[in-house]
Design a protein around this motif. Structure first.
Motif, PDB file in Angstrom:
ATOM      1  N   TYR A 116      10.384  14.631  27.999  1.00 36.93           N
ATOM      2  CA  TYR A 116      11.627  14.265  27.585  1.00 36.93           C
ATOM      3  C   TYR A 116      11.916  13.670  26.236  1.00 36.93           C
ATOM      4  O   TYR A 116      12.482  14.166  25.271  1.00 36.93           O
ATOM      5  N   VAL A 117      10.807  12.800  25.878  1.00 39.53           N
ATOM      6  CA  VAL A 117      10.677  12.192  24.725  1.00 39.53           C
ATOM      7  C   VAL A 117      10.201  13.278  23.475  1.00 39.53           C
ATOM      8  O   VAL A 117      10.847  13.487  22.599  1.00 39.53           O
ATOM      9  N   ILE A 118       9.037  13.826  23.814  1.00 40.44           N
ATOM     10  CA  ILE A 118       8.702  14.926  22.858  1.00 40.44           C
ATOM     11  C   ILE A 118       9.780  16.262  22.815  1.00 40.44           C
ATOM     12  O   ILE A 118      10.184  16.388  21.391  1.00 40.44           O
ATOM     13  N   LEU A 119      10.666  16.759  23.607  1.00 37.83           N
ATOM     14  CA  LEU A 119      11.749  17.600  23.417  1.00 37.83           C
ATOM     15  C   LEU A 119      12.813  16.993  22.593  1.00 37.83           C
ATOM     16  O   LEU A 119      13.678  17.630  21.956  1.00 37.83           O
ATOM     17  N   ARG A 120      13.238  15.498  22.744  1.00 41.45           N
ATOM     18  CA  ARG A 120      14.281  14.960  22.017  1.00 41.45           C
ATOM     19  C   ARG A 120      13.614  14.890  20.573  1.00 41.45           C
ATOM     20  O   ARG A 120      14.672  15.005  19.589  1.00 41.45           O
ATOM     21  N   ASP A 121      12.556  14.742  20.223  1.00 43.71           N
ATOM     22  CA  ASP A 121      11.990  14.439  18.788  1.00 43.71           C
ATOM     23  C   ASP A 121      11.649  16.034  18.419  1.00 43.71           C
ATOM     24  O   ASP A 121      11.866  16.070  17.106  1.00 43.71           O
ATOM     25  N   HIS A 122      11.313  16.781  19.187  1.00 47.06           N
ATOM     26  CA  HIS A 122      10.970  18.217  18.592  1.00 47.06           C
ATOM     27  C   HIS A 122      11.658  19.279  19.506  1.00 47.06           C
ATOM     28  O   HIS A 122      11.009  19.900  20.284  1.00 47.06           O
ATOM     29  N   PRO A 123      12.924  19.334  19.512  1.00 48.79           N
ATOM     30  CA  PRO A 123      13.615  20.301  20.333  1.00 48.79           C
ATOM     31  C   PRO A 123      13.226  21.884  20.233  1.00 48.79           C
ATOM     32  O   PRO A 123      12.874  22.493  19.169  1.00 48.79           O
ATOM     33  N   LEU A 124      13.273  22.407  21.379  1.00 52.47           N
ATOM     34  CA  LEU A 124      12.879  24.024  21.524  1.00 52.47           C
ATOM     35  C   LEU A 124      14.075  24.665  22.028  1.00 52.47           C
ATOM     36  O   LEU A 124      14.741  24.092  22.992  1.00 52.47           O
ATOM     37  N   HIS A 125      14.342  25.997  21.574  1.00 55.36           N
ATOM     38  CA  HIS A 125      15.372  26.854  22.230  1.00 55.36           C
ATOM     39  C   HIS A 125      14.338  27.276  23.419  1.00 55.36           C
ATOM     40  O   HIS A 125      13.307  27.170  23.855  1.00 55.36           O
ATOM     41  N   ARG A 126      15.198  28.051  24.239  1.00 56.31           N
ATOM     42  CA  ARG A 126      14.682  28.487  25.589  1.00 56.31           C
ATOM     43  C   ARG A 126      13.502  29.154  25.447  1.00 56.31           C
ATOM     44  O   ARG A 126      12.322  29.085  26.144  1.00 56.31           O
ATOM     45  N   SER A 127      13.072  30.044  24.485  1.00 61.70           N
ATOM     46  CA  SER A 127      11.957  30.998  24.342  1.00 61.70           C
ATOM     47  C   SER A 127      11.455  30.528  23.020  1.00 61.70           C
ATOM     48  O   SER A 127      10.146  31.400  22.495  1.00 61.70           O
ATOM     49  N   GLU A 128      11.406  29.632  22.279  1.00 63.19           N
ATOM     50  CA  GLU A 128      10.818  29.325  20.997  1.00 63.19           C
ATOM     51  C   GLU A 128       9.606  28.546  21.290  1.00 63.19           C
ATOM     52  O   GLU A 128       9.477  27.700  21.996  1.00 63.19           O
ATOM     53  N   PRO A 129       8.451  29.090  20.651  1.00 63.55           N
ATOM     54  CA  PRO A 129       7.232  28.375  20.536  1.00 63.55           C
ATOM     55  C   PRO A 129       7.043  27.005  19.997  1.00 63.55           C
ATOM     56  O   PRO A 129       6.224  26.265  20.629  1.00 63.55           O
ATOM     57  N   GLY A 130       7.736  26.664  19.173  1.00 63.08           N
ATOM     58  CA  GLY A 130       7.664  25.492  18.320  1.00 63.08           C
ATOM     59  C   GLY A 130       6.375  25.301  17.589  1.00 63.08           C
ATOM     60  O   GLY A 130       5.675  26.413  17.424  1.00 63.08           O
ATOM     61  N   SER A 160       0.677  26.104  20.711  1.00 63.12           N
ATOM     62  CA  SER A 160       2.034  25.708  20.143  1.00 63.12           C
ATOM     63  C   SER A 160       2.362  24.651  20.861  1.00 63.12           C
ATOM     64  O   SER A 160       1.914  24.308  22.183  1.00 63.12           O
ATOM     65  N   GLU A 161       3.698  23.895  20.714  1.00 64.99           N
ATOM     66  CA  GLU A 161       4.170  22.787  21.413  1.00 64.99           C
ATOM     67  C   GLU A 161       4.656  23.406  22.785  1.00 64.99           C
ATOM     68  O   GLU A 161       4.371  22.695  23.988  1.00 64.99           O
ATOM     69  N   ARG A 162       5.079  24.637  22.752  1.00 67.92           N
ATOM     70  CA  ARG A 162       5.578  24.998  24.158  1.00 67.92           C
ATOM     71  C   ARG A 162       4.367  25.083  25.215  1.00 67.92           C
ATOM     72  O   ARG A 162       4.331  24.601  26.245  1.00 67.92           O
ATOM     73  N   ARG A 163       3.287  25.517  24.516  1.00 66.46           N
ATOM     74  CA  ARG A 163       2.301  26.045  25.314  1.00 66.46           C
ATOM     75  C   ARG A 163       1.449  24.582  25.771  1.00 66.46           C
ATOM     76  O   ARG A 163       1.243  24.439  27.129  1.00 66.46           O
ATOM     77  N   LEU A 164       1.511  23.633  24.995  1.00 65.32           N
ATOM     78  CA  LEU A 164       0.918  22.411  25.411  1.00 65.32           C
ATOM     79  C   LEU A 164       2.041  21.651  26.454  1.00 65.32           C
ATOM     80  O   LEU A 164       1.433  21.111  27.395  1.00 65.32           O
ATOM     81  N   LEU A 165       3.308  22.046  26.198  1.00 66.57           N
ATOM     82  CA  LEU A 165       4.154  21.383  27.543  1.00 66.57           C
ATOM     83  C   LEU A 165       3.910  21.951  28.775  1.00 66.57           C
ATOM     84  O   LEU A 165       3.927  21.648  29.650  1.00 66.57           O
ATOM     85  N   GLU A 166       3.819  23.232  28.755  1.00 67.26           N
ATOM     86  CA  GLU A 166       3.197  24.198  29.839  1.00 67.26           C
ATOM     87  C   GLU A 166       1.935  23.363  30.590  1.00 67.26           C
ATOM     88  O   GLU A 166       1.858  23.298  31.719  1.00 67.26           O
ATOM     89  N   ALA A 177      -0.979  15.565  27.868  1.00 67.35           N
ATOM     90  CA  ALA A 177      -0.187  14.437  27.541  1.00 67.35           C
ATOM     91  C   ALA A 177      -0.329  13.594  26.589  1.00 67.35           C
ATOM     92  O   ALA A 177       0.423  13.069  25.732  1.00 67.35           O
ATOM     93  N   ARG A 178      -1.679  13.140  26.439  1.00 72.76           N
ATOM     94  CA  ARG A 178      -2.286  12.086  25.505  1.00 72.76           C
ATOM     95  C   ARG A 178      -2.167  12.714  23.997  1.00 72.76           C
ATOM     96  O   ARG A 178      -1.668  12.058  23.242  1.00 72.76           O
ATOM     97  N   LEU A 179      -2.771  13.948  24.267  1.00 68.46           N
ATOM     98  CA  LEU A 179      -2.543  14.707  22.936  1.00 68.46           C
ATOM     99  C   LEU A 179      -1.466  14.892  22.417  1.00 68.46           C
ATOM    100  O   LEU A 179      -0.957  14.521  21.017  1.00 68.46           O
ATOM    101  N   LEU A 180      -0.170  15.347  23.031  1.00 67.83           N
ATOM    102  CA  LEU A 180       1.150  15.363  22.466  1.00 67.83           C
ATOM    103  C   LEU A 180       1.682  13.900  22.181  1.00 67.83           C
ATOM    104  O   LEU A 180       2.359  13.852  21.174  1.00 67.83           O
ATOM    105  N   ALA A 181       1.313  13.059  22.866  1.00 73.20           N
ATOM    106  CA  ALA A 181       1.491  11.464  22.476  1.00 73.20           C
ATOM    107  C   ALA A 181       1.117  11.181  21.159  1.00 73.20           C
ATOM    108  O   ALA A 181       2.183  10.649  20.260  1.00 73.20           O
ATOM    109  N   ARG A 182      -0.019  11.113  20.859  1.00 74.96           N
ATOM    110  CA  ARG A 182      -0.557  10.972  19.459  1.00 74.96           C
ATOM    111  C   ARG A 182       0.058  12.042  18.333  1.00 74.96           C
ATOM    112  O   ARG A 182       0.118  11.532  17.335  1.00 74.96           O
ATOM    113  N   TRP A 183       0.368  13.211  18.877  1.00 77.73           N
ATOM    114  CA  TRP A 183       0.922  14.044  17.764  1.00 77.73           C
ATOM    115  C   TRP A 183       2.251  13.794  17.402  1.00 77.73           C
ATOM    116  O   TRP A 183       2.676  13.663  16.147  1.00 77.73           O
ATOM    117  N   ASP A 184       2.972  13.126  18.376  1.00 80.75           N
ATOM    118  CA  ASP A 184       4.576  12.563  18.035  1.00 80.75           C
ATOM    119  C   ASP A 184       4.620  11.586  17.461  1.00 80.75           C
ATOM    120  O   ASP A 184       5.315  11.311  16.418  1.00 80.75           O
TER     121      ASP A 184
END
Length: 356
Positions: A116-130, A160-166, A177-184
Motif C-alpha cells: 500500500y505504501v509503495i503504490l502510494r509513493d510509486h503508483p502503477l496502472h493495471r499493466s504498467e511495470p514501473g 521492475s517494481e511490479r515484478r518485485l511486488l508480485e 519486502a525489505r528491498l522495496l522498503a530500502r528502495w522507497d
C-alpha cells in the motif's frame, strides 16, 4: 471441501511471544442505604449509564465501535479474531467481528501495508511495470539464511517494481519486502515510519508496524484494523491485479512459483494475502466478488487472524485457509438473500465491482 495442505511461509519462529496487551478495568459503585427506593433508583441509573456508554462506543468513532458478534448467521471461527464486510450494502454490509480486538502478530499480512505504501509513493496502472529496481547485496544474500520465506534473486539484477511486488505478495518473499522498503525510503527504519503514519491516517489505532515483511512478532494488529486497510488497498487497480494471480515467475529460475493463497479462484475469491508463523498462527486477508439476491455483484472483504497460534506455521496457515473458506461460503449464502442499497453519503459505490 477443505483445501489441500499448503506449504507455510516459514516466517521466523521466535522463542518468545510478543508482550501481552493487558486492558484496564475498574468500577466503583455508590449504594444508598437510606431506602429501598433510592437503591432501586441508583441501580436503574447505573443501567442507563451503561447503556449510554455502549451507544456512544458504537458510534462512528472508529476503533471503539461496538462490534456485532452475530450480525449475520456465518460460520465464524471458534478462535482468534475475524471481521467481515460487504461493500455496497450500507450498514447492513458490516457483518460484524468475532473475537476480542486485542492486537496480535499478523505475520506476512504485514506485506499488504508494505504494498500500500509503495503504490502510494510509486503508483502503477493495471499493466504498467514501473521503474526497474536493482537488487542489492542484502536482498541477494538473505535467502541463504533459510529461516524465513525468501525469493532467490541476484545482486545487481534489475527487476521492475511490479515484478518485485508480485514476488513479495505471491510467494511472500520477506527479502523482497525489505528491498522495496530500502528502495522507497532509503532504509527499513524510515519505511516503517511511513507504514505507521499510513496506519494512523487510516484510523488503525490498534496497529503497530516494526518492519516491512511481518517476520517480527512485534508487528501487531487486529482484524478490524486490517479490514480498514483491505478496503483501501483493494481500491488500487494494480494491487487487485497482483493479489489475484495464482502464480508468478522469477527471472533466471525455472518453473512458476504458486500463490500461498490456495482459495484463489474458488467461490469468487480474488485475493488477498496469507500469513503464518508460530506466534501469529495462521492469518488471511481475503477478498471475493459475490452476487446479491438481485444479481448485483459486491466486493466482500474479510480478515482472519490468530488461527492455531503457537502451533506450527503450516498448521496455522491451513486453519486460516479452512476457516476463511467456510466464511466465504457462508457470506455467499447470506448475501444471496439480500437486495442492494446505496452506501452512506460520500461513500464510494462498490456495487459495480471491477474484477482483476
Amino acid at each position: 471441501m477443505c483445501p489441500a495442505p499448503v506449504p507455510a511461509e516459514r516466517d521466523v519462529d521466535p522463542a518468545e511471544s510478543p508482550a501481552s496487551w493487558p486492558g484496564t478495568t475498574g468500577r466503583s459503585s455508590l449504594y444508598s442505604r437510606r431506602s429501598a427506593i433510592l437503591t432501586t433508583g441508583a441501580a436503574a441509573l447505573g443501567l442507563l449509564t451503561a447503556l449510554v456508554v455502549v451507544l456512544v462506543s458504537s458510534g462512528s468513532g472508529g476503533s471503539h465501535r461496538l462490534h456485532r458478534e452475530s450480525a449475520a448467521p456465518l460460520p465464524w471461527p471458534s478462535e482468534g479474531q475475524t471481521s467481515v464486510l460487504v461493500e455496497g450494502l450500507g450498514d447492513r454490509g458490516d457483518l460484524g467481528t468475532k473475537g476480542t480486538q486485542t492486537p496480535v502478530p499478523i505475520a506476512s499480512v504485514t506485506k499488504v501495508m508494505t504494498a500500500y505504501v509503495i503504490l502510494r509513493d510509486h503508483p502503477l496502472h493495471r499493466s504498467e511495470p514501473g521503474p526497474d529496481i536493482t537488487v542489492d547485496r542484502t536482498a541477494a544474500n538473505e535467502p541463504v539464511a533459510g529461516a524465513e520465506s525468501t525469493v532467490p534473486v541476484r545482486e545487481g539484477q534489475r527487476l521492475s517494481e511490479r515484478r518485485l511486488l508480485e514476488l513479495m505478495l505471491i510467494p511472500s518473499g520477506n527479502n523482497i519486502a525489505r528491498l522495496l522498503a530500502r528502495w522507497d525510503a532509503g532504509s527499513q527504519e524510515a519505511f516503517v515510519t511511513k507504514m505507521n503514519r499510513a496506519a494512523d491516517r487510516l484510523g488503525m489505532d490498534r496497529t503497530t508496524y516494526t518492519e516491512p515483511s511481518g517476520v517480527a512478532p512485534t508487528t501487531v494488529s487486529t482484524s478490524g484494523d486490517q479490514l480498514k486497510l483491505a478496503r483501501h488497498a483493494m481500491r488500487d487497480e494494480a494491487f487487485r491485479h497482483i493479489v489475484a494471480l495464482t502464480s508468478t515467475t522469477v527471472p533466471g529460475v525455472s518453473g512458476r512459483i504458486p500463490n500461498t493463497n490456495t482459495l484463489l479462484g474458488t467461490s469468487g475469491v480474488i485475493g488477498v494475502k496469507t500469513g503464518s508463523s508460530t506466534p501469529a498462527g495462521g492469518a488471511l486477508m481475503w477478498g471475493a466478488v459475490m452476487p446479491d439476491g438481485q444479481g448485483h455483484e459486491h466486493l466482500v472483504l474479510g480478515v482472519v487472524l490468530h488461527q492455531r497460534a503457537d502451533s506450527s506455521p503450516q498448521e496455522g496457515l491451513q486453519a486460516a485457509l479452512e476457516t476463511s473458506g467456510s466464511l466465504v461460503k457462508g457470506v455467499r449464502k447470506w448475501l444471496s438473500g439480500q437486495v442492494p442499497s446505496a452506501d452512506g453519503p460520500g461513500a464510494p459505490d462498490q456495487r459495480a465491482v471491477t474484477r482483476p
